[in-house]
Design a protein around this motif. Structure first.
Motif, PDB file in Angstrom:
ATOM      1  N   LEU A   5      45.488  54.474  57.540  1.00 30.73           N
ATOM      2  CA  LEU A   5      46.713  55.168  57.110  1.00 30.73           C
ATOM      3  C   LEU A   5      47.782  54.093  56.930  1.00 30.73           C
ATOM      4  CD1 LEU A   5      48.583  57.691  56.752  1.00 30.73           C
ATOM      5  CD2 LEU A   5      49.026  57.513  59.227  1.00 30.73           C
ATOM      6  N   LYS A   6      48.258  53.942  55.708  1.00 30.96           N
ATOM      7  CA  LYS A   6      49.286  52.936  55.456  1.00 30.96           C
ATOM      8  C   LYS A   6      50.664  53.575  55.455  1.00 30.96           C
ATOM      9  CE  LYS A   6      50.483  50.497  51.644  1.00 30.96           C
ATOM     10  NZ  LYS A   6      50.278  49.753  50.449  1.00 30.96           N
ATOM     11  N   LEU A   7      51.523  53.020  56.302  1.00 33.10           N
ATOM     12  CA  LEU A   7      52.872  53.563  56.472  1.00 33.10           C
ATOM     13  C   LEU A   7      53.893  52.573  55.949  1.00 33.10           C
ATOM     14  CD1 LEU A   7      52.515  54.860  60.160  1.00 33.10           C
ATOM     15  CD2 LEU A   7      52.236  56.166  58.038  1.00 33.10           C
ATOM     16  N   VAL A  11      51.028  42.978  55.129  1.00 34.76           N
ATOM     17  CA  VAL A  11      51.858  41.958  54.486  1.00 34.76           C
ATOM     18  C   VAL A  11      51.855  42.209  52.979  1.00 34.76           C
ATOM     19  CG1 VAL A  11      52.129  39.503  54.000  1.00 34.76           C
ATOM     20  CG2 VAL A  11      51.384  40.243  56.279  1.00 34.76           C
ATOM     21  N   ASP A  12      52.963  42.743  52.462  1.00 37.81           N
ATOM     22  CA  ASP A  12      53.123  42.903  51.015  1.00 37.81           C
ATOM     23  C   ASP A  12      53.838  41.654  50.534  1.00 37.81           C
ATOM     24  OD1 ASP A  12      53.832  45.592  48.774  1.00 37.81           O
ATOM     25  OD2 ASP A  12      54.352  43.475  48.450  1.00 37.81           O
ATOM     26  N   THR A  13      53.198  40.911  49.623  1.00 41.54           N
ATOM     27  CA  THR A  13      53.726  39.601  49.241  1.00 41.54           C
ATOM     28  C   THR A  13      55.059  39.679  48.514  1.00 41.54           C
ATOM     29  OG1 THR A  13      52.181  39.757  47.380  1.00 41.54           O
ATOM     30  CG2 THR A  13      51.529  38.357  49.186  1.00 41.54           C
ATOM     31  N   GLY A  14      55.470  40.896  48.114  1.00 43.23           N
ATOM     32  CA  GLY A  14      56.749  41.048  47.417  1.00 43.23           C
ATOM     33  C   GLY A  14      57.880  41.501  48.327  1.00 43.23           C
ATOM     34  N   HIS A  15      57.632  41.555  49.624  1.00 49.29           N
ATOM     35  CA  HIS A  15      58.580  42.179  50.547  1.00 49.29           C
ATOM     36  C   HIS A  15      59.342  41.202  51.426  1.00 49.29           C
ATOM     37  CE1 HIS A  15      56.783  46.515  50.397  1.00 49.29           C
ATOM     38  NE2 HIS A  15      57.083  46.030  49.197  1.00 49.29           N
ATOM     39  N   HIS A  16      59.462  39.954  50.983  1.00 49.12           N
ATOM     40  CA  HIS A  16      60.114  38.930  51.803  1.00 49.12           C
ATOM     41  C   HIS A  16      61.336  38.369  51.097  1.00 49.12           C
ATOM     42  CE1 HIS A  16      55.832  39.136  52.816  1.00 49.12           C
ATOM     43  NE2 HIS A  16      56.211  38.863  54.054  1.00 49.12           N
ATOM     44  N   LEU A  64      45.583  45.459  46.370  1.00 45.42           N
ATOM     45  CA  LEU A  64      46.597  45.173  45.361  1.00 45.42           C
ATOM     46  C   LEU A  64      47.638  46.289  45.451  1.00 45.42           C
ATOM     47  CD1 LEU A  64      44.264  44.408  42.287  1.00 45.42           C
ATOM     48  CD2 LEU A  64      45.335  42.734  43.816  1.00 45.42           C
ATOM     49  N   ASP A  65      48.900  45.923  45.268  1.00 46.13           N
ATOM     50  CA  ASP A  65      49.953  46.934  45.168  1.00 46.13           C
ATOM     51  C   ASP A  65      50.839  46.487  44.021  1.00 46.13           C
ATOM     52  OD1 ASP A  65      52.631  48.197  47.336  1.00 46.13           O
ATOM     53  OD2 ASP A  65      51.946  48.735  45.323  1.00 46.13           O
ATOM     54  N   GLN A  66      50.542  46.984  42.856  1.00 45.92           N
ATOM     55  CA  GLN A  66      51.186  46.468  41.644  1.00 45.92           C
ATOM     56  C   GLN A  66      51.551  47.587  40.685  1.00 45.92           C
ATOM     57  OE1 GLN A  66      48.331  42.471  41.694  1.00 45.92           O
ATOM     58  NE2 GLN A  66      48.356  43.822  39.950  1.00 45.92           N
TER      59      GLN A  66
HETATM   60 MN    MN Z   1      53.250  47.612  49.237  1.00 45.12          MN
END
Ligand code: MN
Ligand code: LRH
Length: 385
Positions: free
Chosen positions: A135-137, A212-217, A282-284
């Motif tokens: 479950l991804k929160l 770790v979403d690479t776009g969230h930093h 992937l989250d794109q």
């Molecule tokens: Mn994401």
């Protein structure tokens, strides 16, 4: 590792694709439609299966609820199986309902928090139906102005919600908590960084890990350090791979910064993360480019970064590091990064009975033309925002 060992490791590398990458997406300025876009989760799975057909490395598909809401999740799971893929992570969504303007699980009002937790529990029910383990929160919860709400009280509310959902998880189920330093909140986000996510998952227990979403930093963040640290702690649950030039751009993984993706996969390999139950996803959003080819390119980019990481001469690196040979050590890593691994990957695909170039094979298949001709009428899928 030598080539056969690298190939063996790449055979085990599975990259999960997001259902929402096949629907329309965009920015607040415009969401551009594209011909042939799916109208429902069944068609999204069909498109995702094309990525697995040509890469052989994308056997699972993440769902997002309610974007992928259906009457029968068992039927959807059977449909996936018939396509040769499986349903992976279930993503909750407590960021699009009018009631969540001031937050969801962190909202000041108990009734709104109740509604949000009930949605998260419904997502666990869906996991039971699809056979999903994760479950991804991700919570959009946050503030736009100082003083708008009590930062500490919001953490108490978040912890209370996470406790209830954690208690509901089955023996083989996990919750993976994603952080993001801003957007849609512009002053404070309730899960803004890896430290906050790590602290909550540590308190919850072994079934709670960090995404770790690479776009969230924040720009300039050394993401591979976070990866190395979380792996060392046994708290790295998953990646949301994408790339960015500025903010959460959700561009193709490795497109904006292939060297960063390599450095991340080097720490993954070095930390035993390729065989540690880490979910590589992937989250794109393919706002202007064709979506299935965009996903194929993304899977290939992660494979290439991983192959390069596995070619790092770890003995030479260890020796140079121990000797304090700064440039020598850096050169070992750069040698691997500058290695053209595309012939090795083409060879591997042929050994797997696949076309050496997945992109060329998909473009020659006529699938894109077929769905553009067939999928006329109905509402194209999107974020429904
Ligand atoms: Mn994401
Ligand atoms: C939030 C996020 C999260 C998903 C959404 C599609 O920015 O990264 O992982 O729910 O994108």
């Amino acid at each position: 590792m030598d080539a056969p060992q690298v190939k063996a490791a790449l055979r085990r590398l599975s990259i999960e694709v997001p259902s929402w990458a096949y629907g329309n997406s965009g920015t607040r300025f415009k969401v551009f439609g594209q011909a042939g876009v799916p109208r429902d989760p069944f068609e999204k799975l069909a498109d995702a299966a094309e990525v697995h057909r040509y890469t052989g490395a994308a056997a699972t598909v993440s769902l997002h609820i309610p974007w992928d809401k259906v009457d029968s999740y068992a039927e959807l799971a059977a449909h996936a199986e018939n396509l040769g893929v499986a349903i992976g992570v279930i993503n909750s969504n407590t960021f699009q309902d009018d009631d969540y303007m001031l937050g969801s699980v962190c909202h000041p009002q108990a009734a709104v928090r109740r509604k949000a937790v009930d949605h998260l529990l419904e997502c666990v029910d869906i996991m039971d139906a699809t056979g999903s383990s994760d479950l991804k929160l991700w919570f959009a919860d946050g503030l736009n102005y100082p003083g708008q709400d009590d930062l500490r009280a919001r953490q108490d509310r978040l912890a209370e919600a996470l406790d209830e959902v954690y208690a509901r998880l089955g023996a083989d189920q996990r919750m993976i908590l994603e952080y993001k330093f801003f957007e849609p909140a512009f002053y404070a986000t309730d899960v803004p960084d890896w430290g906050t996510a790590y602290a909550h998952t540590l308190r919850l227990g072994d079934k709670a890990k960090v995404v770790v979403d690479t776009g969230h930093h924040a720009p300039g963040t050394n993401i591979e350090f976070i990866v190395a640290f979380l792996l060392r702690e046994g708290k790295l649950g998953a990646f949301d791979f994408n790339s960015r030039f500025y903010a959460d751009d959700d561009l193709i993984a490795g497109a904006a910064d292939p060297f960063q993706l390599f450095r991340i996969m080097h720490e993954v390999a070095r930390g035993g993360g390729l065989d540690a139950g880490v979910n590589f996803m992937l989250d794109q959003c393919h706002n202007i480019e064709p979506k299935i080819p965009g996903q194929i390119r993304s899977v290939m980019n992660v494979q290439e970064a991983t192959a390069k990481a596995l070619l790092v001469d770890t003995d030479a690196l260890g020796k140079a590091q121990a000797d304090g040979d700064v440039l020598g050590a850096n050169a070992v890593l750069m040698d691997a990064y500058n290695t053209d691994v595309r012939p090795l990957l083409a060879e591997l695909r042929e050994e797997q009975g696949l076309a050496p170039d997945p992109m060329r094979a998909f473009n020659a298949s006529g699938y894109a033309e077929k769905i553009a001709a067939e999928r006329v009428g109905g509402a194209q899928a999107g974020w429904g925002a």
